[in-house]
Design a protein around this motif. Sequence first.
Motif, PDB file in Angstrom:
ATOM      1  N   PHE A  75      -7.086   6.015 -32.289  1.00 35.61           N
ATOM      2  CA  PHE A  75      -7.017   6.655 -30.932  1.00 35.61           C
ATOM      3  C   PHE A  75      -5.695   7.960 -30.994  1.00 35.61           C
ATOM      4  O   PHE A  75      -4.987   7.792 -32.149  1.00 35.61           O
ATOM      5  CB  PHE A  75      -5.961   5.871 -29.878  1.00 35.61           C
ATOM      6  CG  PHE A  75      -6.833   4.499 -29.389  1.00 35.61           C
ATOM      7  CD1 PHE A  75      -7.732   4.722 -28.483  1.00 35.61           C
ATOM      8  CD2 PHE A  75      -7.021   3.664 -30.050  1.00 35.61           C
ATOM      9  CE1 PHE A  75      -8.682   3.769 -27.815  1.00 35.61           C
ATOM     10  CE2 PHE A  75      -7.485   2.280 -29.713  1.00 35.61           C
ATOM     11  CZ  PHE A  75      -8.438   2.339 -28.772  1.00 35.61           C
ATOM     12  N   THR A  76      -5.845   8.764 -30.336  1.00 36.72           N
ATOM     13  CA  THR A  76      -4.928   9.812 -30.256  1.00 36.72           C
ATOM     14  C   THR A  76      -3.930   9.280 -29.332  1.00 36.72           C
ATOM     15  O   THR A  76      -3.991   8.372 -28.644  1.00 36.72           O
ATOM     16  CB  THR A  76      -5.416  11.277 -29.707  1.00 36.72           C
ATOM     17  OG1 THR A  76      -5.787  10.812 -28.300  1.00 36.72           O
ATOM     18  CG2 THR A  76      -6.560  11.893 -30.502  1.00 36.72           C
ATOM     19  N   PRO A  77      -2.611  10.049 -29.435  1.00 36.64           N
ATOM     20  CA  PRO A  77      -1.614   9.303 -28.280  1.00 36.64           C
ATOM     21  C   PRO A  77      -2.047   9.189 -26.863  1.00 36.64           C
ATOM     22  O   PRO A  77      -1.592   8.555 -26.307  1.00 36.64           O
ATOM     23  CB  PRO A  77      -0.320  10.124 -28.652  1.00 36.64           C
ATOM     24  CG  PRO A  77      -0.706  10.932 -30.126  1.00 36.64           C
ATOM     25  CD  PRO A  77      -2.225  11.298 -30.109  1.00 36.64           C
ATOM     26  N   ASP A  78      -3.019  10.313 -26.546  1.00 37.55           N
ATOM     27  CA  ASP A  78      -3.148  10.288 -25.245  1.00 37.55           C
ATOM     28  C   ASP A  78      -4.560   9.257 -24.896  1.00 37.55           C
ATOM     29  O   ASP A  78      -5.414   9.266 -23.732  1.00 37.55           O
ATOM     30  CB  ASP A  78      -3.523  11.740 -24.395  1.00 37.55           C
ATOM     31  CG  ASP A  78      -4.440  12.215 -25.270  1.00 37.55           C
ATOM     32  OD1 ASP A  78      -5.162  12.111 -26.143  1.00 37.55           O
ATOM     33  OD2 ASP A  78      -4.716  13.522 -24.746  1.00 37.55           O
ATOM     34  N   GLY A  79      -4.701   8.347 -25.818  1.00 39.33           N
ATOM     35  CA  GLY A  79      -5.626   7.407 -25.517  1.00 39.33           C
ATOM     36  C   GLY A  79      -7.199   7.764 -26.050  1.00 39.33           C
ATOM     37  O   GLY A  79      -8.313   6.898 -25.480  1.00 39.33           O
ATOM     38  N   LYS A  80      -7.506   9.190 -26.368  1.00 34.45           N
ATOM     39  CA  LYS A  80      -8.709   9.415 -26.827  1.00 34.45           C
ATOM     40  C   LYS A  80      -9.314   8.907 -28.218  1.00 34.45           C
ATOM     41  O   LYS A  80      -8.331   8.674 -29.184  1.00 34.45           O
ATOM     42  CB  LYS A  80      -8.888  10.718 -27.043  1.00 34.45           C
ATOM     43  CG  LYS A  80      -8.873  11.774 -25.512  1.00 34.45           C
ATOM     44  CD  LYS A  80      -9.427  12.888 -25.763  1.00 34.45           C
ATOM     45  CE  LYS A  80      -9.065  13.697 -24.316  1.00 34.45           C
ATOM     46  NZ  LYS A  80      -7.880  14.287 -24.222  1.00 34.45           N
ATOM     47  N   ILE A  81     -10.417   8.251 -28.214  1.00 40.09           N
ATOM     48  CA  ILE A  81     -11.022   7.893 -29.493  1.00 40.09           C
ATOM     49  C   ILE A  81     -11.455   8.864 -30.304  1.00 40.09           C
ATOM     50  O   ILE A  81     -12.540   9.723 -30.115  1.00 40.09           O
ATOM     51  CB  ILE A  81     -12.248   6.656 -28.965  1.00 40.09           C
ATOM     52  CG1 ILE A  81     -11.565   5.379 -28.170  1.00 40.09           C
ATOM     53  CG2 ILE A  81     -12.767   6.257 -30.263  1.00 40.09           C
ATOM     54  CD1 ILE A  81     -12.569   4.615 -27.775  1.00 40.09           C
ATOM     55  N   THR A  82     -10.989   8.673 -31.824  1.00 44.17           N
ATOM     56  CA  THR A  82     -11.537   9.455 -32.663  1.00 44.17           C
ATOM     57  C   THR A  82     -12.590   8.791 -33.764  1.00 44.17           C
ATOM     58  O   THR A  82     -13.018   9.337 -34.697  1.00 44.17           O
ATOM     59  CB  THR A  82     -10.322  10.336 -33.509  1.00 44.17           C
ATOM     60  OG1 THR A  82      -9.864   9.287 -34.265  1.00 44.17           O
ATOM     61  CG2 THR A  82      -9.352  10.955 -32.326  1.00 44.17           C
TER      62      THR A  82
END
Length: 240
Positions: free
Chosen positions: A187-194
Amino acid sequence: MTAKEFKRPDGRKKDELRPVSAKVGIIPNADGSAMFSTGDTIAIAAVYGPKEHHPRNQRNPAKGTLRCDYKMGSFSVTDRIRPGPNRRSTEISKITEWALAPVVMLEDYPNKVVDVHIHMTQADAGTRCAGINAAAMALAHAGIPMKDIVSSIAAGKLDKTVVLDLDKYEDSEYDEGEGSTDIPITFTPDGKITHIQIDGKISKSQLKEAIEMARNASKEIYEVQKKALKEVGEGKWVLQ
Ligand code: ADP
């Protein structure tokens, strides 16, 4: 067994991480380095670059290349592992590149390469996640331009119950009912999945539950990574 009676083999709560720790600046000769551990899984990452990209035919004139190399130490598990690349390490190296790519900004480094060497010194499942977490910190420590770091953790399912951070026993040997499913997610810190992978079976609704559990845990991991980076100052080598 109902979900209420469900007990994890090591007694953890279903959404409980193994103990997590992180340290930045562990390899003096690297441009950036870090250690990340979860339970008995320990990853170290060393970053070198941006530097001349060899072989030349792999250079990208549009931007720099992120090149990750994941290795398990032959001593990292009880049975000695045969050294050298194999299908699993090749896959995890690629997965690691893809998990990090959305936050790493190499537009200003055409024809250059940033090498990330990831070594597992101990492996007790969750190694790709620990490696990604260590690599993200090591890249930041090396001063590589990044939108932010990423935080990786596996959720999963034991029989019918969604759980967090499977250890090796849970990952490979748990055979009650439906057995185990492992779902590493970054996850990125804002909760997006990479990055997300699913090893096993899970329903759509339980997958959603697993993703939410991992997303919450990734915030905890992010705090540990950030604290370790602050201890040395990003882009600087201060620990000796
Ligand atoms: P991850 O480590 O990301 O969970 P896997 O699911 O492929 O990835 O591996 C789970 C665990 O199995 C590893 O963390 C390690 O403990 C163990 N393992 C993997 N490959 C080997 C191997 N070749 N020999 C012994 N143990 C291994």
